[in-house]
Structures are given as C-alpha cells and as structure tokens.
Design a protein around this motif. Structure first.
Motif, mmCIF file in Angstrom:
data_model
loop_
_atom_site.group_PDB
_atom_site.id
_atom_site.type_symbol
_atom_site.label_atom_id
_atom_site.label_comp_id
_atom_site.label_asym_id
_atom_site.label_seq_id
_atom_site.Cartn_x
_atom_site.Cartn_y
_atom_site.Cartn_z
ATOM 1 N N GLN A 1 10.517 7.435 3.878
ATOM 2 C CA GLN A 1 9.103 7.082 3.685
ATOM 3 C C GLN A 1 8.856 5.571 3.695
ATOM 4 N N GLU A 2 9.670 4.835 4.434
ATOM 5 C CA GLU A 2 9.469 3.386 4.519
ATOM 6 C C GLU A 2 8.111 3.048 5.133
ATOM 7 N N ALA A 3 7.700 3.774 6.170
ATOM 8 C CA ALA A 3 6.400 3.500 6.800
ATOM 9 C C ALA A 3 5.265 3.726 5.798
ATOM 10 N N LEU A 4 5.368 4.766 4.988
ATOM 11 C CA LEU A 4 4.368 5.023 3.957
ATOM 12 C C LEU A 4 4.356 3.871 2.957
ATOM 13 N N CYS A 5 5.534 3.387 2.582
ATOM 14 C CA CYS A 5 5.648 2.243 1.677
ATOM 15 C C CYS A 5 4.928 1.029 2.258
ATOM 16 N N ARG A 6 5.169 0.746 3.518
ATOM 17 C CA ARG A 6 4.542 -0.416 4.157
ATOM 18 C C ARG A 6 3.026 -0.247 4.228
ATOM 19 N N GLN A 7 2.551 0.976 4.455
ATOM 20 C CA GLN A 7 1.112 1.224 4.497
ATOM 21 C C GLN A 7 0.477 0.945 3.133
ATOM 22 N N PHE A 8 1.135 1.376 2.058
ATOM 23 C CA PHE A 8 0.588 1.142 0.726
ATOM 24 C C PHE A 8 0.766 -0.307 0.276
ATOM 25 N N SER A 9 1.626 -1.060 0.941
ATOM 26 C CA SER A 9 1.817 -2.482 0.623
ATOM 27 C C SER A 9 0.785 -3.374 1.287
ATOM 28 N N ALA A 10 0.126 -2.864 2.329
ATOM 29 C CA ALA A 10 -0.832 -3.664 3.098
ATOM 30 C C ALA A 10 -2.083 -3.952 2.268
ATOM 31 N N ARG A 11 -2.543 -5.176 2.328
ATOM 32 C CA ARG A 11 -3.770 -5.561 1.621
ATOM 33 C C ARG A 11 -4.993 -5.197 2.468
ATOM 34 N N GLY A 12 -6.003 -4.674 1.804
ATOM 35 C CA GLY A 12 -7.279 -4.433 2.451
ATOM 36 C C GLY A 12 -7.355 -3.213 3.346
ATOM 37 N N ALA A 13 -6.224 -2.583 3.615
ATOM 38 C CA ALA A 13 -6.237 -1.416 4.506
ATOM 39 C C ALA A 13 -6.632 -0.170 3.724
ATOM 40 N N ASP A 14 -7.043 0.885 4.453
ATOM 41 C CA ASP A 14 -7.247 2.189 3.833
ATOM 42 C C ASP A 14 -5.856 2.772 3.632
ATOM 43 N N LYS A 15 -5.317 2.604 2.452
ATOM 44 C CA LYS A 15 -3.935 2.976 2.177
ATOM 45 C C LYS A 15 -3.690 4.473 2.313
ATOM 46 N N PHE A 16 -4.714 5.296 2.163
ATOM 47 C CA PHE A 16 -4.541 6.744 2.243
ATOM 48 C C PHE A 16 -4.842 7.308 3.630
ATOM 49 N N ALA A 17 -5.157 6.452 4.610
ATOM 50 C CA ALA A 17 -5.457 6.931 5.964
ATOM 51 C C ALA A 17 -4.246 7.679 6.535
ATOM 52 N N GLY A 18 -4.448 8.943 6.850
ATOM 53 C CA GLY A 18 -3.389 9.756 7.451
ATOM 54 C C GLY A 18 -2.307 10.194 6.481
ATOM 55 N N LEU B 1 14.129 6.018 -1.470
ATOM 56 C CA LEU B 1 14.009 4.744 -0.768
ATOM 57 C C LEU B 1 14.412 3.641 -1.738
ATOM 58 N N LEU B 2 15.275 2.732 -1.278
ATOM 59 C CA LEU B 2 15.736 1.624 -2.109
ATOM 60 C C LEU B 2 15.334 0.297 -1.491
ATOM 61 N N PHE B 3 15.198 -0.706 -2.344
ATOM 62 C CA PHE B 3 14.958 -2.075 -1.904
ATOM 63 C C PHE B 3 16.137 -2.899 -2.391
ATOM 64 N N PHE B 4 16.794 -3.611 -1.456
ATOM 65 C CA PHE B 4 17.999 -4.360 -1.791
ATOM 66 C C PHE B 4 18.108 -5.572 -0.879
ATOM 67 N N GLN B 5 18.221 -6.753 -1.458
ATOM 68 C CA GLN B 5 18.365 -8.010 -0.738
ATOM 69 C C GLN B 5 17.309 -8.184 0.357
ATOM 70 N N GLY B 6 16.063 -7.846 0.017
ATOM 71 C CA GLY B 6 14.950 -8.072 0.929
ATOM 72 C C GLY B 6 14.736 -7.005 1.979
ATOM 73 N N SER B 7 15.492 -5.903 1.929
ATOM 74 C CA SER B 7 15.368 -4.848 2.933
ATOM 75 C C SER B 7 15.277 -3.476 2.275
ATOM 76 N N TYR B 8 14.719 -2.537 3.018
ATOM 77 C CA TYR B 8 14.663 -1.152 2.574
ATOM 78 C C TYR B 8 15.868 -0.407 3.109
ATOM 79 N N GLY B 9 16.300 0.599 2.363
ATOM 80 C CA GLY B 9 17.439 1.396 2.797
ATOM 81 C C GLY B 9 17.554 2.651 1.970
ATOM 82 N N ALA B 10 18.691 3.327 2.126
ATOM 83 C CA ALA B 10 18.926 4.586 1.430
ATOM 84 C C ALA B 10 20.275 4.543 0.735
ATOM 85 N N PHE B 11 20.412 5.393 -0.217
ATOM 86 C CA PHE B 11 21.651 5.547 -0.959
ATOM 87 C C PHE B 11 22.477 6.613 -0.252
ATOM 88 N N SER B 12 23.747 6.335 -0.049
ATOM 89 C CA SER B 12 24.603 7.363 0.526
ATOM 90 C C SER B 12 25.753 7.623 -0.431
#
Length: 168
Positions: A80-97, A149-160
């Motif tokens: 869900q990184e794309a969803l994360c980026r959508q909700f991080s955007a300022r001024g956008a309709d965060k719930f669009a789609g 979804l994890l955030f580590f050293q400035g990037s998104y990733g996953a736990f394995s």
C-alpha cells in the motif's frame, strides 16, 4: 540547552530505526473524510487500552481530526505504498479512488490494511515540534494478515521473515 548535533544528524541516526506506517482517519461533521499518514505509532497501555501517535504541529489534517474527537488508525500493508503517498499529498482529495467502510465509531477503515484500531481521543500533549496524541481504543481487528509497510532510512519497504537455520 545546546546540543552537539544538528537536525540532519538527528534524522540520519533515528532513520536507522524502522517504523510502521499508518493512516489515521476520521470524518468531519459535514461528512468529509480526513486522513493523514503517521510513521510514529505505538501501543501505550493495556488497562485502559491506549495507543499513541505523534502528528507534526504544522499538519493541516491533525487539527481537523482533533476537532472530530475520534479516529481510526489503519496499519498499512507492504503493498500500500501508493495509498501512503496519496494520503501524504497536501491539498489533494486523499480519498479519491480509495475504497473503505465506516467503523462503528464513524471513522473510515481503509480496504486492504493489515489491521485497524478505532479510538476516541483521550488527551493531547505538546512535545517540541509535534504533539503526543493518546487514543482510547474502543475496537480493533486484524483485517488482512500480511507484511506491514515499513519506513527505514528514508525509503518504504517490507519486512521479510528469514527461515531459521537448522543445525544438525
């Protein structure tokens, strides 16, 4: 009190500690859904059941959620990184789609999240350039057991999970 380091050093060092990524959601009186990404979320207490997150004092979403007085913490899945980026955007309709349903407390539960935690606002404390928000948990559930979804050293990733080594 003076420190021997700058903000860049502080971020670099703390960036070595991975955090989960959540979207905190609520619905305003007029029915408008609100959401904001948080990377600092934690459990606080079992009795009473409390959780905490730490919104930036410059956030434009947090004052709106605070005014509602209740919210849902949605633990994002690794895909869900794309969803994360959508909700991080300022001024956008965060719930669009974004598909979701409403919790019993009236807050959006996003589809496909690992888990959700529905809360009433308990207390807010000022803490430097952030707030400490305590939420009293009224309902929670694992929605879709999967890697978060994890955030580590400035990037998104996953736990394995590594298979444990077998010794003869």
């Amino acid at each position: 009190m003076s420190t021997s380091f700058d903000n860049t050093t502080f971020r670099r060092v703390l960036g070595h500690y991975p955090t989960g990524v959540c979207v905190v959601t609520a619905v305003e009186e007029d029915g408008t859904p609100i959401g904001m990404v948080v990377g600092s979320f934690t459990s606080v207490s079992l009795d009473p059941p409390l959780v905490a997150f730490f919104p930036d004092r410059k956030s434009t979403s947090w004052p709106r959620i605070e005014k509602v007085g209740k919210f849902c913490v949605n633990v994002l899945a690794a895909d869900q990184e794309a969803l994360c980026r959508q909700f991080s955007a300022r001024g956008a309709d965060k719930f669009a789609g974004i598909s979701h349903r409403t919790s019993a407390n009236g807050s959006p539960i996003l589809d496909g999240v690992v888990a959700w935690i529905d809360c009433n606002l308990d207390v807010v404390h000022e803490a430097g350039d952030h707030y400490i928000v305590l939420g009293r948990v009224i309902a929670l559930e694992v929605e879709a057991p999967s890697a978060p979804l994890l955030f580590f050293q400035g990037s998104y990733g996953a736990f394995s999970v590594l298979e444990p080594s077998v010794t003869p």
